[in-house]
Design a protein around this motif. Structure first.
Motif, PDB file in Angstrom:
ATOM      1  N   UNK A 250       1.427  10.025  19.061  1.00  0.00           N
ATOM      2  CA  UNK A 250       0.796   9.459  17.937  1.00  0.00           C
ATOM      3  C   UNK A 250       0.622  10.723  16.938  1.00  0.00           C
ATOM      4  N   UNK A 251       0.264  11.846  17.413  1.00  0.00           N
ATOM      5  CA  UNK A 251       0.041  13.104  16.725  1.00  0.00           C
ATOM      6  C   UNK A 251       1.449  13.507  15.541  1.00  0.00           C
ATOM      7  N   UNK A 252       2.435  13.255  16.282  1.00  0.00           N
ATOM      8  CA  UNK A 252       3.687  13.621  15.501  1.00  0.00           C
ATOM      9  C   UNK A 252       3.988  12.503  14.452  1.00  0.00           C
TER      10      UNK A 252
ATOM     11  N   UNK B  55      -2.134   3.045   8.501  1.00  0.00           N
ATOM     12  CA  UNK B  55      -1.262   3.396   9.524  1.00  0.00           C
ATOM     13  C   UNK B  55      -1.617   4.254  10.635  1.00  0.00           C
ATOM     14  N   UNK B  56      -2.341   5.427   9.999  1.00  0.00           N
ATOM     15  CA  UNK B  56      -2.840   6.428  10.802  1.00  0.00           C
ATOM     16  C   UNK B  56      -3.973   5.843  11.813  1.00  0.00           C
TER      17      UNK B  56
ATOM     18  N   UNK C 189       1.024  -1.243   0.083  1.00  0.00           N
ATOM     19  CA  UNK C 189       0.073   0.078  -0.031  1.00  0.00           C
ATOM     20  C   UNK C 189       1.026   1.053  -0.109  1.00  0.00           C
ATOM     21  N   UNK C 190       0.436   2.254  -0.686  1.00  0.00           N
ATOM     22  CA  UNK C 190       1.249   3.555  -0.891  1.00  0.00           C
ATOM     23  C   UNK C 190       0.122   4.649  -0.854  1.00  0.00           C
ATOM     24  N   UNK C 191       0.726   6.021  -0.466  1.00  0.00           N
ATOM     25  CA  UNK C 191      -0.201   7.166  -0.633  1.00  0.00           C
ATOM     26  C   UNK C 191      -1.168   7.094   0.406  1.00  0.00           C
ATOM     27  N   UNK C 192      -2.357   7.709   0.016  1.00  0.00           N
ATOM     28  CA  UNK C 192      -3.599   8.022   0.890  1.00  0.00           C
ATOM     29  C   UNK C 192      -4.133   6.711   1.705  1.00  0.00           C
ATOM     30  N   UNK C 193      -3.963   5.535   0.741  1.00  0.00           N
ATOM     31  CA  UNK C 193      -4.428   4.172   1.569  1.00  0.00           C
ATOM     32  C   UNK C 193      -3.279   3.739   2.386  1.00  0.00           C
TER      33      UNK C 193
END
Length: 249
Positions: A220-222, A202-203, A193-197
């Motif tokens: 987490x925020x960083x 991971x976020x 997976x790459x990019x926004x996906x």
């Protein structure tokens, strides 16, 4: 967030993952490993929004999708009105002994507290000579591009600890052997997976472990901010090992 909200957020993410390079080929490989004749009855357990069921049906088998989520079944029926979708669980399939010829479960067994019980139920529903195919990721070995490898390892392993059976995929072979299946084979593929996906996946992992206190909110925020910047510049990257096990009843 309610369960319904969770499902509604999950469906577009699953759609995005299904559209990534290699995902269609992996599904096709699973159908090949099922090795079913036209007209054979095949069950897709944890069918989600129904993509695999309709693809199996396009291959001239009688495909039935099973899912424990009413929202997922509703979404599948909306998308594929001609499909056969039923509420059910991996522990209690709505079939008689030996009624089905093929059993498929993709990214399902890690959610189960008792994977061996589900394999036993699969064996019960399968006819002698029937085929089973299991596909799943190993949650402990996600590979994420990051400038903070220590924190990344913490996030990966802490997120794995939130999964019912995070390492079950590496144990597919033994599960099938212990249940009495024959001709057990395992393949290893890699989901990329790459990019926004990649960033969305991971976020979500970082948010989950922060909520459990495994990392601080500031950490987490960083980390998430870095991943979002990577996605913005097309530098986000996630690799996931996928184990594909097949066997004969």
């Amino acid at each position: 967030m309610s369960t319904t909200d969770d499902i509604n957020a999950l469906i577009p993410l699953l759609d995005a993952i299904d559209a990534t390079p290699g995902a269609a080929e992996l599904r096709a490989r699973s159908y090949e490993l099922l090795a079913q004749e036209p007209g054979a009855l095949v069950v897709d357990v944890g069918c989600g929004a129904g993509r695999a069921v309709t693809e199996l049906a396009d291959g001239d088998v009688r495909a039935v999708g099973i899912d424990l989520s009413e929202q997922m079944i509703a979404a599948a029926r909306h998308r594929y009105p001609d499909g056969d979708f039923r509420l059910g669980t991996a522990y209690e399939l709505p079939f008689q002994d030996g009624e089905v010829s093929g059993y498929r479960a993709e990214k399902v067994f890690h959610t189960l507290d008792e994977p061996a019980r589900a394999v036993a139920e699969a064996r019960r529903a399968l006819a002698p000579g029937g085929r089973i195919v299991l596909i799943g990721q190993d949650w402990d070995t996600f590979v994420i591009e990051s400038d903070d490898p220590h924190l990344t390892r913490t996030i990966v392993h802490a997120r794995a600890d939130l999964v019912a059976s995070p390492r079950v995929a590496r144990g597919y072979r033994n599960l099938l052997l212990d249940a009495g299946f024959e001709d057990v084979e395992v393949e290893v593929h890699t989901g990329l997976l790459a990019g926004p996906t990649a960033e969305a996946v991971v976020s979500g992992m970082a948010e989950a472990v922060a909520s459990e206190g495994a990392i601080s909110r500031a950490q987490a925020d960083a980390w998430i901010a870095d991943q979002r910047e990577r996605a913005r510049t097309d530098r986000a990257f996630l690799a996931v090992p996928l184990f594909v096990a097949s066997a004969t009843r």
